[in-house]
Design a protein around this motif. Structure first.
Motif, short mmCIF file in Angstrom:
data_model
loop_
_atom_site.label_atom_id
_atom_site.label_comp_id
_atom_site.label_asym_id
_atom_site.label_seq_id
_atom_site.Cartn_x
_atom_site.Cartn_y
_atom_site.Cartn_z
N VAL A 81 29.31 -9.57 51.56
CA VAL A 81 30.17 -8.42 51.85
C VAL A 81 31.37 -8.84 52.69
O VAL A 81 32.48 -8.32 52.52
N GLY A 82 31.17 -9.78 53.60
CA GLY A 82 32.26 -10.17 54.49
C GLY A 82 32.69 -9.01 55.35
O GLY A 82 31.87 -8.28 55.92
N ASP A 83 34.00 -8.81 55.42
CA ASP A 83 34.54 -7.72 56.24
C ASP A 83 34.99 -6.53 55.41
O ASP A 83 35.74 -5.68 55.89
N ARG A 84 34.54 -6.45 54.16
CA ARG A 84 34.99 -5.35 53.30
C ARG A 84 34.40 -4.01 53.71
O ARG A 84 34.98 -2.95 53.43
N CYS A 85 33.23 -4.03 54.34
CA CYS A 85 32.65 -2.80 54.86
C CYS A 85 31.71 -3.16 56.00
O CYS A 85 31.34 -4.32 56.17
N GLU A 86 31.36 -2.16 56.77
CA GLU A 86 30.42 -2.39 57.85
C GLU A 86 29.01 -2.56 57.27
O GLU A 86 28.68 -1.99 56.23
N VAL A 87 28.20 -3.36 57.95
CA VAL A 87 26.83 -3.61 57.53
C VAL A 87 25.90 -3.27 58.69
O VAL A 87 25.98 -3.89 59.74
N LEU A 88 25.07 -2.27 58.50
CA LEU A 88 24.10 -1.87 59.48
C LEU A 88 22.71 -2.28 59.00
O LEU A 88 22.53 -2.65 57.84
N MET A 89 21.73 -2.19 59.89
CA MET A 89 20.36 -2.57 59.53
C MET A 89 19.38 -1.62 60.20
O MET A 89 19.59 -1.22 61.34
N ASP A 90 18.31 -1.27 59.49
CA ASP A 90 17.20 -0.59 60.14
C ASP A 90 15.89 -1.18 59.66
O ASP A 90 15.88 -2.13 58.88
N SER A 91 14.79 -0.66 60.19
CA SER A 91 13.42 -1.06 59.85
C SER A 91 12.92 -2.15 60.80
O SER A 91 13.25 -3.32 60.64
N GLY A 92 12.18 -1.73 61.80
CA GLY A 92 11.49 -2.66 62.68
C GLY A 92 12.10 -2.87 64.05
O GLY A 92 11.53 -3.60 64.87
N ILE A 93 13.26 -2.27 64.35
CA ILE A 93 13.89 -2.47 65.65
C ILE A 93 13.05 -1.79 66.73
O ILE A 93 12.80 -0.59 66.68
N ARG A 94 12.63 -2.58 67.73
CA ARG A 94 11.78 -2.05 68.78
C ARG A 94 12.21 -2.47 70.18
O ARG A 94 11.49 -2.20 71.16
N SER A 95 13.34 -3.14 70.32
CA SER A 95 13.77 -3.58 71.65
C SER A 95 15.25 -3.94 71.63
O SER A 95 15.85 -4.10 70.56
N GLY A 96 15.80 -4.10 72.82
CA GLY A 96 17.18 -4.55 72.92
C GLY A 96 17.37 -5.96 72.40
O GLY A 96 18.42 -6.28 71.83
#
Length: 377
Positions: free
Chosen positions: A289-304
C-alpha cells in the motif's frame, strides 16, 4: 438462553486495575457465562483467536537509545482527526448487553479520552445518541441485501455527524461460533439494532446456528464484490475505510480503487478459523500500500507495548474491541474510561522506553522483529 440486558457487577476499585488483563479478569467474573462467551469467543476451535495474541507476543522491539524523551507524546492524526493516541475503539454490536447505557457510555468515554469511536451498524443506540456524546464517530456497515436500507443508514450516519464509513468485508456469512451455538445465546427483548428496520432472526436461534448466524444469513449479502465499492462511493462523501483485509493483493486493489484507509483484521478471530493473525499480515499489507492510504490494525491488542509493536510493523493506528467491552461491562463510562487511560499510559511508556518522542519516531526508527528473525540490517 436469553442474555440479561446488563450483567451483574461487582464492587471493584478502578484504580486497582493496573492493566487490561486486570479489567478483563474483573469483568468476566461479574458477567453471566453466556454473555462472557459471546464477547470472548471466536470461530471454530478458536485457533485464530489464540494466534492473534501469540503473534503479538512473539514480536520483539529493538529500541533506540540516547534520545531526549523528557517530552513524550502519543498524539497523532487519523484520517485528519487529531487524537490523543493511535488507538480507536472498534465497532461492537449490541453494547447495551454490557451496560444499560451501552454505546452512549462507551462513546462518552472516547470523547473524554480524545479518541475515535467506531459505531457498529448493529448498535443498540442510535447514531444520533452516540454522536451527541461529542465523540468523533465513524459509522461501520455490513453489506445488506436491502440497498435501500443501506442508503438510509448512510444518510442517517452523515446527518448525525459521523466522519467516516467503515465497510466490514470479511462477513459474507458469520463464522461458526461454537460457544454461542452451545449456549443458545439470543438477545433479550429490550435489545435490538435500532438503526436497522427489522432485526430479523436475531432473537431466534436453533440447534445448528446461533441467533446471530440466522440474522446474518437473512440480512447480509454474500455477493459483495469490488464493484460495490463504487456503489458506496457514489452514495457518500465520507472517507471510506475497508475493514477485514489480510491478503496483500486485496490491499493493493483497495488502494488502487482509492479507499481512504484499510483495517488489517481477522475480526478478532471470529470469522475464518485458521486465518493468519493480523500482526503477521500487517507488514506485507503496508509494503504494497505504501502511503496511498492509511493502514490500521485490530485483533489482539491488549497493551501499550502492543500498540507500539503494531506501529513499528506498519500500522497508522490500532483498534481495540474486547478490552473496551470489559471496561464498559464492569463500570459503564467510568470503566471504559479506565481502559482508555491505561492503554494511553502504557503507550506513552512504551514510546519513551523505545527511545522515541512521539508516534512518528516509532514509525521511522523502531524495528519490530518476530522472535525467530535473524538480526541483519
Amino acid at each position: 438462553m436469553i442474555a440479561e440486558i446488563s450483567p451483574a457487577r461487582t464492587a471493584v476499585s478502578l484504580s486497582s486495575l493496573l492493566c487490561l488483563d486486570d479489567v478483563e479478569d474483573a469483568a468476566t467474573h461479574a458477567m453471566a457465562a453466556d454473555l462472557r462467551d459471546f464477547v470472548a469467543g471466536g470461530a471454530g476451535t478458536e485457533t485464530t483467536l489464540r494466534a492473534n495474541r501469540t503473534a503479538l507476543e512473539r514480536v520483539r522491539l529493538v529500541p533506540r537509545v540516547l534520545n531526549d524523551v523528557s517530552a513524550c507524546s502519543t498524539e497523532t492524526t487519523v484520517l485528519g482527526t487529531s487524537t490523543t493516541m493511535p488507538v480507536l475503539v472498534a465497532p461492537m454490536a449490541y453494547q447495551r448487553l454490557a451496560h444499560p447505557e451501552g454505546e452512549r457510555a462507551l462513546a462518552a468515554a472516547c470523547a473524554g479520552a480524545g479518541v475515535i469511536y467506531v459505531a457498529s451498524m448493529l448498535s443498540s443506540s442510535t447514531f444520533v445518541d452516540i454522536t451527541a456524546t461529542g465523540a468523533s464517530t465513524w459509522c461501520q456497515l455490513y453489506w445488506l441485501r436491502d440497498r435501500g436500507q443501506m442508503t438510509n443508514l448512510l444518510r442517517r450516519a452523515e446527518s448525525a455527524g459521523c466522519r467516516a464509513v467503515v465497510l466490514t468485508v470479511d462477513v459474507p456469512r458469520m463464522g461458526r461460533r461454537l460457544r454461542d451455538i452451545r449456549s443458545g445465546f439470543t438477545l433479550p427483548a429490550g435489545i435490538s439494532a435500532v438503526n436497522l428496520s427489522g432485526d430479523v432472526g436475531v432473537h431466534d436461534g436453533s440447534d445448528s446456528e446461533s441467533a446471530f448466524m440466522a440474522h446474518t444469513r437473512l440480512t447480509f449479502d454474500p455477493s459483495l464484490s469490488w464493484s460495490d465499492l463504487d456503489w458506496l462511493r457514489q452514495r457518500t462523501s465520507l472517507p471510506i475505510v475497508v475493514k477485514g483485509v489480510l491478503h496483500p493483493d486485496d490491499a493493493q486493489r483497495a488502494a488502487e480503487l482509492g479507499v481512504d484507509a484499510l483495517i488489517v483484521s481477522n475480526h478478532g478471530g471470529r470469522q475464518l478459523d485458521g486465518a493468519v493473525s493480523s500482526a503477521e499480515a500487517l507488514p506485507a499489507v503496508r509494503e504494497v500500500v505504501g502511503d496511498r492510504c492509511e493502514v490500521l490494525m485490530d485483533s489482539g491488542i491488549r497493551s501499550g507495548s502492543d500498540v507500539v509493536k503494531a506501529i513499528a510493523l506498519g500500522a497508522s493506528s490500532v483498534l481495540i474491541g474486547r478490552p473496551a467491552w470489559w471496561g464498559l461491562a464492569l463500570a459503564g463510562q467510568a470503566g471504559a474510561a479506565r481502559v482508555l487511560e491505561l492503554i494511553r499510559q502504557e503507550t506513552e511508556d512504551a514510546v519513551a522506553l523505545a527511545g522515541c518522542r512521539g508516534i512518528a519516531d516509532v514509525r521511522s526508527s523502531v524495528r519490530a522483529l518476530p522472535a525467530a528473525e535473524s538480526w541483519s540490517w
